[in-house]
Write an enzyme that holds these catalytic residues in place. Structure first.
Site, PDB file in Angstrom:
ATOM      1  N   ASP A  43      -3.232  -4.614  -4.020  1.00 29.15           N
ATOM      2  CA  ASP A  43      -2.989  -5.532  -5.134  1.00 29.15           C
ATOM      3  C   ASP A  43      -4.347  -5.754  -5.810  1.00 29.15           C
ATOM      4  O   ASP A  43      -5.320  -6.111  -5.141  1.00 29.15           O
ATOM      5  CB  ASP A  43      -2.434  -6.848  -4.556  1.00 29.15           C
ATOM      6  CG  ASP A  43      -1.529  -7.597  -5.504  1.00 29.15           C
ATOM      7  OD1 ASP A  43      -0.751  -6.963  -6.231  1.00 29.15           O
ATOM      8  OD2 ASP A  43      -1.586  -8.853  -5.500  1.00 29.15           O
ATOM      9  N   HIS A  83      -5.793  -7.294  -9.256  1.00 22.53           N
ATOM     10  CA  HIS A  83      -5.562  -7.984 -10.519  1.00 22.53           C
ATOM     11  C   HIS A  83      -6.846  -8.228 -11.309  1.00 22.53           C
ATOM     12  O   HIS A  83      -7.877  -8.590 -10.731  1.00 22.53           O
ATOM     13  CB  HIS A  83      -4.915  -9.346 -10.266  1.00 22.53           C
ATOM     14  CG  HIS A  83      -3.577  -9.297  -9.600  1.00 22.53           C
ATOM     15  ND1 HIS A  83      -2.518  -8.600 -10.115  1.00 22.53           N
ATOM     16  CD2 HIS A  83      -3.122  -9.882  -8.459  1.00 22.53           C
ATOM     17  CE1 HIS A  83      -1.470  -8.759  -9.323  1.00 22.53           C
ATOM     18  NE2 HIS A  83      -1.803  -9.523  -8.307  1.00 22.53           N
ATOM     19  N   ASP A 135      -0.783  -3.595   0.953  1.00 24.11           N
ATOM     20  CA  ASP A 135      -1.537  -4.818   0.637  1.00 24.11           C
ATOM     21  C   ASP A 135      -2.074  -5.596   1.843  1.00 24.11           C
ATOM     22  O   ASP A 135      -1.983  -6.834   1.867  1.00 24.11           O
ATOM     23  CB  ASP A 135      -0.674  -5.762  -0.228  1.00 24.11           C
ATOM     24  CG  ASP A 135      -0.245  -5.148  -1.554  1.00 24.11           C
ATOM     25  OD1 ASP A 135      -0.577  -3.979  -1.814  1.00 24.11           O
ATOM     26  OD2 ASP A 135       0.446  -5.846  -2.329  1.00 24.11           O
ATOM     27  N   CYS A 148       5.955  -7.699  -1.876  1.00 25.37           N
ATOM     28  CA  CYS A 148       5.533  -6.312  -2.136  1.00 25.37           C
ATOM     29  C   CYS A 148       6.164  -5.310  -1.182  1.00 25.37           C
ATOM     30  O   CYS A 148       6.507  -4.195  -1.582  1.00 25.37           O
ATOM     31  CB  CYS A 148       4.015  -6.234  -2.131  1.00 25.37           C
ATOM     32  SG  CYS A 148       3.334  -7.113  -3.568  1.00 25.37           S
ATOM     33  N   LYS A 171      -2.336  -1.626  -7.848  1.00 22.68           N
ATOM     34  CA  LYS A 171      -1.251  -2.135  -8.695  1.00 22.68           C
ATOM     35  C   LYS A 171      -1.571  -3.543  -9.155  1.00 22.68           C
ATOM     36  O   LYS A 171      -2.433  -4.200  -8.589  1.00 22.68           O
ATOM     37  CB  LYS A 171       0.069  -2.111  -7.925  1.00 22.68           C
ATOM     38  CG  LYS A 171       0.051  -2.957  -6.674  1.00 22.68           C
ATOM     39  CD  LYS A 171       1.264  -2.695  -5.814  1.00 22.68           C
ATOM     40  CE  LYS A 171       1.260  -3.568  -4.585  1.00 22.68           C
ATOM     41  NZ  LYS A 171       1.255  -5.003  -4.866  1.00 22.68           N
ATOM     42  N   HIS A 217      -5.561 -14.501  -6.758  1.00 23.70           N
ATOM     43  CA  HIS A 217      -5.690 -13.681  -5.545  1.00 23.70           C
ATOM     44  C   HIS A 217      -5.992 -12.230  -5.917  1.00 23.70           C
ATOM     45  O   HIS A 217      -5.642 -11.766  -6.999  1.00 23.70           O
ATOM     46  CB  HIS A 217      -4.401 -13.750  -4.717  1.00 23.70           C
ATOM     47  CG  HIS A 217      -3.227 -13.125  -5.408  1.00 23.70           C
ATOM     48  ND1 HIS A 217      -2.478 -13.800  -6.352  1.00 23.70           N
ATOM     49  CD2 HIS A 217      -2.683 -11.882  -5.321  1.00 23.70           C
ATOM     50  CE1 HIS A 217      -1.528 -12.998  -6.816  1.00 23.70           C
ATOM     51  NE2 HIS A 217      -1.634 -11.823  -6.216  1.00 23.70           N
TER      52      HIS A 217
HETATM   53  C1  VGL Z   1       2.075 -10.034  -3.270  1.00 23.28           C
HETATM   54  C2  VGL Z   1       2.542 -11.996  -4.342  1.00 23.28           C
HETATM   55  C3  VGL Z   1       1.667 -11.679  -5.358  1.00 23.28           C
HETATM   56  C4  VGL Z   1       2.303  -9.135  -2.094  1.00 23.28           C
HETATM   57  C5  VGL Z   1       1.207  -9.686  -4.288  1.00 23.28           C
HETATM   58  O1  VGL Z   1       1.439  -8.273  -1.808  1.00 23.28           O
HETATM   59  O2  VGL Z   1       3.358  -9.289  -1.432  1.00 23.28           O
HETATM   60  N1  VGL Z   1       2.742 -11.179  -3.309  1.00 23.28           N
HETATM   61  N2  VGL Z   1       1.010 -10.516  -5.317  1.00 23.28           N
HETATM   62 ZN    ZN Z   2      -0.539 -10.152  -6.685  1.00 27.23          ZN
END
Ligand code: VGL
Ligand code: ZN
Length: 211
Positions: free
Chosen positions: A52, A54, A14, A157, A112, A87
């Protein structure tokens, strides 16, 4: 090179604009991991990234719950869920990788967090451990035995990816100078290191590989 990197993957978690300074869910000094990871990439033949990714209606976004703010905790379909700012929305600039992160040797990108009803911190499974990204099978089919984890964020993550990696039987390392924590609470990053160490994750510095 200080280590034998046969049957090893460099896993980059990420490293996306929204987790970097200026981003929607910025990790302090998150940009400092980029040069370390780029140097590490020169030592590995096998590299995989996670993203990440979404949908806009994701249940982890505070904005999708009336009267809720980021940092608050709710129950989402039976699981405890920290609420986040919007995000890494699919197709947005914030979901893209840091522009200086070199993707040339990446074998695959595993996305993901696409199911709006459940968050997915780990690169292997969603937080309910039902949805499987396929990363575990992919690595096993490629003969990978050693997983070297880097990226963001150390207390979310990265931590859950490293813990799942151990549970799947991979010999798992965290490269501690190639990750940074969100630190919603100031000790979260340190607690995450402790938790990973206790679970059998080996904590190393990049110099162990780069020297
Ligand atoms: C993450 C919070 C929400 C991460 C992803 O990549 O650590 N943290 N989504
Ligand atoms: Zn996230």
């Amino acid at each position: 090179m200080g280590m034998n990197l046969k049957n090893s993957v460099l896993l980059i978690i990420d490293v996306q604009n929204d987790f970097l300074p200026g981003g929607a869910l910025a990790v302090n000094q998150g940009d400092e991991v980029v040069s370390v990871i780029n140097a590490l990439q020169e030592e590995f033949d096998f590299i995989v990234a996670t993203q990440d990714f979404h949908p806009a209606d994701h249940g982890s976004f505070a904005a999708n719950h009336p009267d809720k703010n980021p940092g608050e905790v709710i129950e989402l379909n039976g699981l405890t869920q920290v609420l986040w700012p919007i995000h890494c929305v699919q197709g947005s600039e914030g979901a893209e990788f840091h522009e200086e992160l070199n993707p040339i040797k990446w074998k695959a990108i595993f996305q993901k967090g696409k199911n709006p009803g459940v968050d997915s911190y780990s690169g292997f499974f969603d937080n309910a451990r039902r949805g499987d990204t396929g990363l575990g099978d992919f690595l096993q089919n490629e003969g990978i035995m050693n997983v070297f984890v880097t990226g963001l964020a150390q207390d979310y993550c990265v931590k859950f990816t490293a813990l799942d990696s151990v549970s799947l039987g991979f010999n798992t390392y965290l490269i501690t100078d190639a990750t940074r924590a969100v630190n919603l609470n100031p000790k979260d990053g340190d607690l995450a290191l402790e938790e990973m160490k206790n679970a059998g994750v080996k904590l190393i510095e990049s110099t162990a590989i780069l020297d």
